[in-house]
Design a protein around this motif. Structure first.
Motif, PDB file in Angstrom:
ATOM      1  N   UNK A  14       0.874  -1.548  -0.042  1.00 50.36           N
ATOM      2  CA  UNK A  14      -0.373  -0.226   0.218  1.00 50.36           C
ATOM      3  C   UNK A  14       0.885   1.274   0.198  1.00 50.36           C
ATOM      4  N   UNK A  15       0.794   2.433  -0.478  1.00 50.94           N
ATOM      5  CA  UNK A  15       1.256   3.771  -0.606  1.00 50.94           C
ATOM      6  C   UNK A  15       1.699   3.942   0.889  1.00 50.94           C
ATOM      7  N   UNK A  16       1.027   3.476   2.048  1.00 55.46           N
ATOM      8  CA  UNK A  16       1.663   3.009   2.998  1.00 55.46           C
ATOM      9  C   UNK A  16       2.989   2.658   3.895  1.00 55.46           C
ATOM     10  N   UNK A  17       2.544   1.172   3.423  1.00 58.91           N
ATOM     11  CA  UNK A  17       3.845   0.306   3.300  1.00 58.91           C
ATOM     12  C   UNK A  17       4.667   0.659   2.327  1.00 58.91           C
ATOM     13  N   UNK A  18       4.696   1.161   1.359  1.00 59.85           N
ATOM     14  CA  UNK A  18       5.845   1.580   0.672  1.00 59.85           C
ATOM     15  C   UNK A  18       6.770   2.841   1.289  1.00 59.85           C
ATOM     16  N   UNK A  19       6.232   3.574   1.746  1.00 61.27           N
ATOM     17  CA  UNK A  19       6.360   4.764   2.669  1.00 61.27           C
ATOM     18  C   UNK A  19       7.862   3.587   3.758  1.00 61.27           C
ATOM     19  N   UNK A  20       7.040   3.419   4.468  1.00 61.93           N
ATOM     20  CA  UNK A  20       7.772   2.271   5.628  1.00 61.93           C
ATOM     21  C   UNK A  20       8.463   1.556   5.329  1.00 61.93           C
ATOM     22  N   UNK A  21       8.558   0.907   3.900  1.00 63.27           N
ATOM     23  CA  UNK A  21       9.862  -0.317   3.955  1.00 63.27           C
ATOM     24  C   UNK A  21      10.828   0.655   3.318  1.00 63.27           C
ATOM     25  N   UNK A  58       1.319  -1.519  11.001  1.00 67.55           N
ATOM     26  CA  UNK A  58       1.519  -1.602   9.429  1.00 67.55           C
ATOM     27  C   UNK A  58       3.113  -2.306   9.552  1.00 67.55           C
ATOM     28  N   UNK A  59       3.648  -1.950  10.411  1.00 64.53           N
ATOM     29  CA  UNK A  59       5.679  -2.743   9.775  1.00 64.53           C
ATOM     30  C   UNK A  59       5.243  -4.364   9.594  1.00 64.53           C
ATOM     31  N   UNK A  60       3.889  -3.933  10.394  1.00 73.03           N
ATOM     32  CA  UNK A  60       3.658  -6.008  10.864  1.00 73.03           C
ATOM     33  C   UNK A  60       3.448  -6.408   9.700  1.00 73.03           C
ATOM     34  N   UNK A  61       2.435  -6.141   9.202  1.00 71.75           N
ATOM     35  CA  UNK A  61       1.805  -6.279   7.932  1.00 71.75           C
ATOM     36  C   UNK A  61       3.436  -6.205   6.941  1.00 71.75           C
ATOM     37  N   UNK A  62       4.248  -4.617   6.863  1.00 67.21           N
ATOM     38  CA  UNK A  62       5.766  -4.873   5.931  1.00 67.21           C
ATOM     39  C   UNK A  62       6.107  -6.181   6.631  1.00 67.21           C
ATOM     40  N   UNK A  63       6.182  -6.768   7.292  1.00 72.00           N
ATOM     41  CA  UNK A  63       7.434  -7.680   8.064  1.00 72.00           C
ATOM     42  C   UNK A  63       6.715  -8.567   7.623  1.00 72.00           C
ATOM     43  N   UNK A  97      11.807  -3.189  -7.935  1.00 71.51           N
ATOM     44  CA  UNK A  97      10.891  -3.728  -8.213  1.00 71.51           C
ATOM     45  C   UNK A  97       9.723  -3.363  -8.554  1.00 71.51           C
ATOM     46  N   UNK A  98       8.978  -3.100  -7.858  1.00 71.77           N
ATOM     47  CA  UNK A  98       7.815  -3.230  -6.640  1.00 71.77           C
ATOM     48  C   UNK A  98       7.277  -1.872  -8.102  1.00 71.77           C
ATOM     49  N   UNK A  99       7.878  -0.869  -7.095  1.00 69.56           N
ATOM     50  CA  UNK A  99       8.085   0.613  -7.342  1.00 69.56           C
ATOM     51  C   UNK A  99       7.784   0.605  -8.978  1.00 69.56           C
ATOM     52  N   UNK A 100       8.570   0.448 -10.386  1.00 74.26           N
ATOM     53  CA  UNK A 100       8.419   0.474 -11.317  1.00 74.26           C
ATOM     54  C   UNK A 100       7.738  -0.389 -12.120  1.00 74.26           C
ATOM     55  N   UNK A 101       6.713  -1.951 -10.510  1.00 71.48           N
ATOM     56  CA  UNK A 101       5.621  -2.224 -11.651  1.00 71.48           C
ATOM     57  C   UNK A 101       4.108  -1.279 -11.193  1.00 71.48           C
TER      58      UNK A 101
END
Length: 124
Positions: A14-21, A58-63, A97-101
């Protein structure tokens, strides 16, 4: 690393997960307060009432999304989160790669930057 080009659905962030990652690429431990600032500093209301709980969830989801790719999100109790230095190249490749997709499948109106500009800065 060639396997990363065929990215499964599991890493769709998600956009939020992307920022955290993307913040995890910093070579240090990132505190919950830094994540709160990154996510909610520009909001008039300062974010959700339980911003700390929201960031942790949200960090748990990213993990959980990074784990199948061999990237470990380490919790340093009372200090924050980090990715071990030896895993940062894998994380960087996954996020690129995720960002390019994401960019490739976005509606044309959302493509306001070209592929050379795909970076952490383009997401903020």
């Amino acid at each position: 690393m060639a396997d990363l080009l065929l990215l499964p659905e599991a890493l769709r962030l998600t956009p939020t997960e992307r920022i955290l990652a993307w913040r995890l690429l910093e070579p240090r431990t990132i505190s919950v307060d830094e994540y709160i600032d990154a996510l909610y500093a520009d909001r008039d209301d300062g974010g959700p009432l339980d911003a700390r709980g929201s960031v942790r969830a949200q960090l748990l989801r990213v993990r959980n999304k990074l784990r199948p790719f061999g990237v470990t999100l380490v919790t340093q109790k009372y200090h924050g989160w980090y990715v071990p230095a030896d895993q940062e190249p894998a994380l960087r490749a996954l996020l690129s790669v995720e960002l390019q997709q994401m960019h490739r499948f976005a509606p044309p109106a959302c493509r306001h930057y070209d592929d050379r500009q795909l970076s952490y800065g383009a997401m903020l």
